[in-house]
Motif scaffolding. Structure first.
Motif, PDB file in Angstrom:
ATOM      1  N   MET A 132       0.861  -1.186   0.000  1.00 19.13           N
ATOM      2  CA  MET A 132       0.000   0.000   0.000  1.00 19.13           C
ATOM      3  C   MET A 132       0.895   1.233   0.000  1.00 19.13           C
ATOM      4  O   MET A 132       1.830   1.322   0.788  1.00 19.13           O
ATOM      5  N   VAL A 153       0.924   5.367   0.418  1.00 25.24           N
ATOM      6  CA  VAL A 153       0.211   6.561   0.870  1.00 25.24           C
ATOM      7  C   VAL A 153       1.024   7.741   0.356  1.00 25.24           C
ATOM      8  O   VAL A 153       2.206   7.855   0.685  1.00 25.24           O
ATOM      9  N   SER A 173      -3.456   5.228  -1.350  1.00 27.61           N
ATOM     10  CA  SER A 173      -4.290   6.060  -0.481  1.00 27.61           C
ATOM     11  C   SER A 173      -3.735   7.465  -0.558  1.00 27.61           C
ATOM     12  O   SER A 173      -2.577   7.706  -0.220  1.00 27.61           O
ATOM     13  N   THR A 214      -7.796   2.270  -5.167  1.00 22.78           N
ATOM     14  CA  THR A 214      -7.437   3.659  -4.903  1.00 22.78           C
ATOM     15  C   THR A 214      -8.491   4.345  -4.037  1.00 22.78           C
ATOM     16  O   THR A 214      -9.685   4.242  -4.308  1.00 22.78           O
ATOM     17  N   VAL A 215      -8.029   5.034  -3.011  1.00 19.65           N
ATOM     18  CA  VAL A 215      -8.925   5.842  -2.184  1.00 19.65           C
ATOM     19  C   VAL A 215      -8.411   7.278  -2.180  1.00 19.65           C
ATOM     20  O   VAL A 215      -7.257   7.529  -1.832  1.00 19.65           O
ATOM     21  N   ALA A 255      -9.140  10.590  -0.280  1.00 17.92           N
ATOM     22  CA  ALA A 255      -9.881  11.102   0.873  1.00 17.92           C
ATOM     23  C   ALA A 255      -9.871  12.629   0.841  1.00 17.92           C
ATOM     24  O   ALA A 255      -8.831  13.245   0.624  1.00 17.92           O
ATOM     25  N   ILE A 296     -10.238   3.673   3.826  1.00 18.40           N
ATOM     26  CA  ILE A 296      -8.808   3.535   4.148  1.00 18.40           C
ATOM     27  C   ILE A 296      -8.583   2.303   5.023  1.00 18.40           C
ATOM     28  O   ILE A 296      -7.630   1.560   4.857  1.00 18.40           O
ATOM     29  N   GLN A 301      -8.295  -0.832   3.088  1.00 19.29           N
ATOM     30  CA  GLN A 301      -6.967  -0.935   2.461  1.00 19.29           C
ATOM     31  C   GLN A 301      -5.904  -1.334   3.479  1.00 19.29           C
ATOM     32  O   GLN A 301      -5.068  -2.200   3.233  1.00 19.29           O
ATOM     33  N   HIS A 347      -2.562  11.969   5.620  1.00 20.42           N
ATOM     34  CA  HIS A 347      -3.030  10.663   5.168  1.00 20.42           C
ATOM     35  C   HIS A 347      -2.270   9.521   5.844  1.00 20.42           C
ATOM     36  O   HIS A 347      -2.834   8.460   6.085  1.00 20.42           O
ATOM     37  N   VAL A 374      -3.926   6.448   7.901  1.00 18.46           N
ATOM     38  CA  VAL A 374      -3.651   5.038   7.635  1.00 18.46           C
ATOM     39  C   VAL A 374      -3.065   4.387   8.885  1.00 18.46           C
ATOM     40  O   VAL A 374      -3.492   3.297   9.289  1.00 18.46           O
TER      41      VAL A 374
END
Lengths: 417, 417, 417, 417
Positions: free
Chosen positions: B212, B214, B241, B314-315, B317, B340, B343, B358, B362
């Motif tokens: 992942m 970020v 993310s 994919t997120v 936010a 999130i 993920q 972010h 996470v």
């Protein structure tokens, strides 16, 4: 083939993190250990004792492990005498010389454990078998920087016969002074922490201790000069360690009312002001130094003024970025270090204010048992200073321009009470 | 009157620092302890076991001490069942509800220790006695954020019947991944550390793990977008993310060749360029979203393009500082957190690139066992992220604009070999 | 009563910001102005010319205003000759001596405008009417630090007869080199900016210019030593200005393969490694210096090795935080400054790598016309260095550990082409 | 072929830097200029006027140059009416829509220059020809975020018929509020600067203005909550813009006496304290919100308490890193922005305290004419906020934990006098 040695540790070795570091070191370095005996203190006031055999596949690894355990206070089961070799020339130490930690240390010499004096890290350890006329006195041991080593000095090599005593976690609290904590957080209540520093400062003075202040030029720029001068005038500062820039800014304030050309009260920036800096230096050179400038009434207030008036032990150490410099500035780095070293060894509490360069210089000379307070707006500076390893340190990421006035207020309001 | 309880700890409790923390907690909180038994693992692979009676002058202090020991993995000598209370309403938990740590946790329910699923800190712990049709399955336990708690959920209160298992220090090395180390130093060799991250990234993918990423907008500004897009295209990123800003800057590069108006290759700053940002958003709104923009050929390269093409989860936010926002951005914070969280729970390795907001979001959802890499130019950001408590973390204070290209080069050169 | 004087300015005084600063200064200082004449260059290549009468209520204010305008290049309508006063003693300048800026400067002496040599800020300006045997040569003028002033030197006082020529905005571009920009943004594409620095470095060498590198110890810690050594070996570095720490870390790498005890390639941290630092110094002292260590084959690679092998002009300046120091380190600050000054005056391009102390020392000696590149991970350091006032400077907030290798790659790949 | 247009500028265009920026922009973009006429204000109170013909080799370059000049206040010699295009759908603007600056702006519509209302950058500019029942009122113009655009809105495209009026340098002083200064220096006297902020705060309230405070959680951690609460109680705060974290920390202090578990007065860190945070949120959810908690006597002091008691307009904006969140937190980013926008448009003075996220959100909505004070310990944060472009801003790099108490002391001591 396996190579092994047995070492012993004692004290509050669990909660001081000693055992954790020792076990970790053995594993990190690729060795293994067998716990021969582990008597855990049953109660928080009882010491623990551990006998440990460490093994490695080759003698080099074993030596590295033993070195690491040594630095955490382990001693060999049957310690031999310290190994001394005469220095072959001035400033030249024998190969494999023992380089000191900043922890209290003893050497086994002539059958006795002698305390090493003037503890400071990264030095040679010298034993003087006959330290002088006082025949009855016996041998003495002390640290010497490489620079100070003289031909013929008996320098310890290897680590046998040397015992290191890292500070132990205090049994109870410790207030704002953390035990060996590396991290620095801005997330602490500022005024409460400053109050604790103020209380510590008063306590040290009440007990007849010595307070050393290490100050950078930002103390003056930020308008905190008056507050520091007040602390000096009230007798709370025994030694000041600073640089040419700090002194010049402070003197400029007294002579021109500005710091680097800015009036720190009205915030007015007399355009011509940036010349005040160099003119101040020229003026002090003309009269021959700061004391002369005070005597002649040219300098009538400020930190340097109060240091002269109150006989504060002051060292101004030079650096390559200095303007001038002032006649009072010690331009030779080694000479300046020696002067700082004298101050540092006297200090019971060291307050480092917004200077990395001078704080590191001071920190290099401090034993791990001296209390230190490090204040800077840059967290990286505070972290770097705390990493040097005082066992009792407060790190504050704050604005020196509000810290010093608040500290002075808290300290001095105690005088009124 | 003295109040006492006896607890037990086991595992690599010395070198993981557990004993140090437990002894420290008792003393800090004003209690005292008696070690009933301490079997120290004789060898580095043997676990230790400790039985400890802690005492305090009042029941509140004792409870606080037990709470602290509990969080370090101690269990009461004779543990009782978990205490469950039904939530009185949606989003309302019972008083004194148990708030989770991010360590692996078990609950004693119906005589058995059940693993708590979806470990995440600061959540309620809910036990579901009959989790579904599969009759044979038995009870399950999992964490729930306050927001997700439903009326009637059986929420654990107090800490009895709950066992926490903090990660232990790995027996061997760990490479660049430090064990529970708080401090962050810029003084590490940059390229060697990046190479270790690259090797870890490849290793995780080789084992079928999930990576992942970020990412903050600085990844694009700093010119590192192409390198990240290459990693996505090569299949090294399973989830992304990020925020509205990251996506917009990346899309702007594809549409206008600029990021916040600057051409990241030629460094030319088309003066009109600072309008590209808002025009990009407008353009994506017009076509209905990023996927549509890719489908219609408006967006033809970059990180978002590769994420669409490679089905990366994919997120985006939202936050209050967003322009626009893009239609793909989840503007509701709670909804975004839930996305999130999904993920984060899948990830085996999380790489946090130049975004505090972010990364914290996470990090809040991660169990302490997930490997994390935190990269930022600001040491305070890296420190704050490492403090969240992953047991295996690499923190790097470096320039994202050189980190990502170097990482991509090291990762992808492995593909050619 | 109103006091007035008329001054003139010419050049690209609008787009270089000169007029803005002059008008601002008059208003800030409480004066007023009347524009007698303002001929604006009709086209971007034509110069403008302005005649301005400034007034103030008292002569002090007027003098302050004139001083400020003077520093921005204004000259009195009818300039008089420079006023010279003999220095009364060594290191003592006359009161009201003229303190230099770092801009190109001329003095009106004997009816002619003479260029001032060795431009550097905060110095005295000395005129030598008969500079030597070469009778035909005429008078010369140059800067002298306070320390260097000798009894009898003819020192300029006041500012009459002195003309300052601040750098003007280049007519075209300037690429990554900004004109007089103070602020620093981390939001620039890193690799593209490094490529521009690489091109500038090659261009300066192609034109026969001199490149000076100022380097801090982090260059070595961060693993960038090999890349810097490569640049030295390839002939891209004419002068190196560093400190005892930098040299020691670099030499430690050659002798022990570690930097402060860490192997910068494998990241292994030999526990005993932190002794390597002090052992390295001891070893170099033993053989008598770095050159001797290279000659005897003790040091066989690294930056210092390449500097010896390639006859790079190297200055190691001491500081109070030094260990040792090495025999090559100049421990006296004034002596070290003089050595740095010689380097700085030769340099056409100065690259400052991760050291505030040495960069400020070098920056103090530079005229405003020397191109400078400042690289540090701490934005405060970069800001402080750019504020010193080079007219053409690039500031980069980045990781030295990736910057130097990337720079070397970009520079040296040009050699292969 | 050469393309040319003639533009005009007027005002204090030299000392506000307008001419410098305009000439620079033409050259940077590769155009050339001819000054048709330049009437320089003879005296500092007289405005200047410039007519300038700019030329470029192609129409695109000319357009880019004109765009840049436009943003600096230039208008075409013969301005045409604003070009309006109806928005084709909700949230969809016409191609080439005019994106606003944060400077005061006018549009030429129906032969008259109309002021644009609700000035804010990066918005669409919408003209409403018949703004309502009041027939006599005439057309109005205002900004709209992309999100707020409705189908049929008449949106300005291109820049013709639009005049921007960047703030001009004040004729006199400005005190601590700098004019358009990007850079931030920590080298300012802290207490004097805080005194200036205090005076400004009192002055704004004396004139009936509105003060908006933007606050991050560090205000509470650092122990500054009481001082901020005092300012609210004394009526110096009209609006508070913060996040879920700030409110929770403040409420935790009232309920448990701790902030993130630390007692901010005694510095004691109740080990269980880190649960207080989540328990606080749970408690507020239970009673239904902050107002209810105040009404029920659960919350009896602190910033949020005083805001409720004094009817301060409070906005809590959610973010993805929130715990909980509190019922009062607006979790939708767009909804939160709208609420912040209302606050920002009312404010005459905005004080940003230790929060980048919320400060940027507020700054995005502010016209360049609103006075702002930005305080943070991280220089990068202060720089980023000042770069947003208020014409009158004070940036302070200081410790929020000493700043707010000192500010409150200075402000409130005025009340006693």
């Amino acid at each position: 083939m396996t190579h092994s040695r047995t070492v012993e540790l004692e004290g509050h070795i669990i909660d001081s993190g000693t055992m954790q570091r020792c076990f970790g070191a053995v594993m990190d370095l690729g060795g293994s250990f067998d716990v021969e005996r582990f008597d855990v203190g049953k109660h928080e006031t009882e010491e623990s004792h551990c006998r440990l055999t460490v093994s490695a596949d080759d003698p080099e690894t074993l030596r590295d492990i033993l070195h690491e355990l040594h630095q955490n206070g382990a001693v060999l089961e049957d310690p031999s005498e310290v190994e001394l070799v005469a220095a072959p020339a001035d400033r030249v130490v024998p190969p494999n010389f023992y380089s000191t930690t900043n922890h209290p240390t003893e050497v086994l010499y002539d059958g006795e454990w002698i305390d090493v004096e003037r503890i400071e890290m990264d030095c040679a350890l010298v034993v003087d078998p006959e330290p002088g006329a006082d025949a009855g006195e016996g041998a003495r041991a002390y640290t010497k920087t490489l620079n100070a080593v003289k031909e013929g000095d008996l320098v310890a090599t290897d680590q046998s016969g040397i015992r290191v005593n890292p500070p132990e976690r205090p049994r109870r609290g410790g207030g704002a002074f953390g035990f060996m904590q590396g991290g620095v957080s801005a997330e602490r209540p500022s005024e409460s922490t400053i109050r604790e520093v103020a209380e510590e400062l008063r306590a040290v003075k009440d007990e007849g201790g010595d307070v050393m202040v290490v100050a950078g030029p930002a103390v003056i720029h930020s308008g905190a000069g008056d507050a520091l001068a007040d602390l000096v005038a009230a007798g709370y500062v025994d030694a000041l360690s600073a640089g040419n820039g700090f002194a010049t800014h402070d003197l400029e304030r007294s002579i021109y009312g500005t710091s680097l050309g800015m009036n720190v009260e009205t915030l007015e920036h007399p355009r011509k002001g940036h010349k005040h800096h160099i003119w101040t230096i020229s003026e002090i050179i003309r009269v021959g130094g700061i004391e002369a400038a005070v005597a002649e009434g040219i300098v009538t207030e400020g930190v340097m003024y109060e240091c002269v008036e109150n006989d504060v032990d002051t060292v101004l150490a030079g650096s390559v970025r200095d303007d001038g410099p002032l006649p009072d500035t010690i331009t030779d780095a080694v000479e300046a270090q020696d002067a700082i070293r004298e101050q540092a060894h006297e200090a019971d509490l060291v307050i480092m204010l917004a200077t990395l360069l001078h704080s590191v210089a001071v920190g290099n000379c401090l034993p791990s048992t001296t209390k230190t307070v490090c204040v800077d707006i840059d967290p990286a500076t505070v972290t770097q200073l705390l990493d040097r390893g005082s066992a009792q340190a407060i790190g504050m990421v704050t604005d020196i321009g509000t810290f010093v006035p608040t500290l002075a207020e808290f300290v001095l309001e105690g005088d009124d009470a």
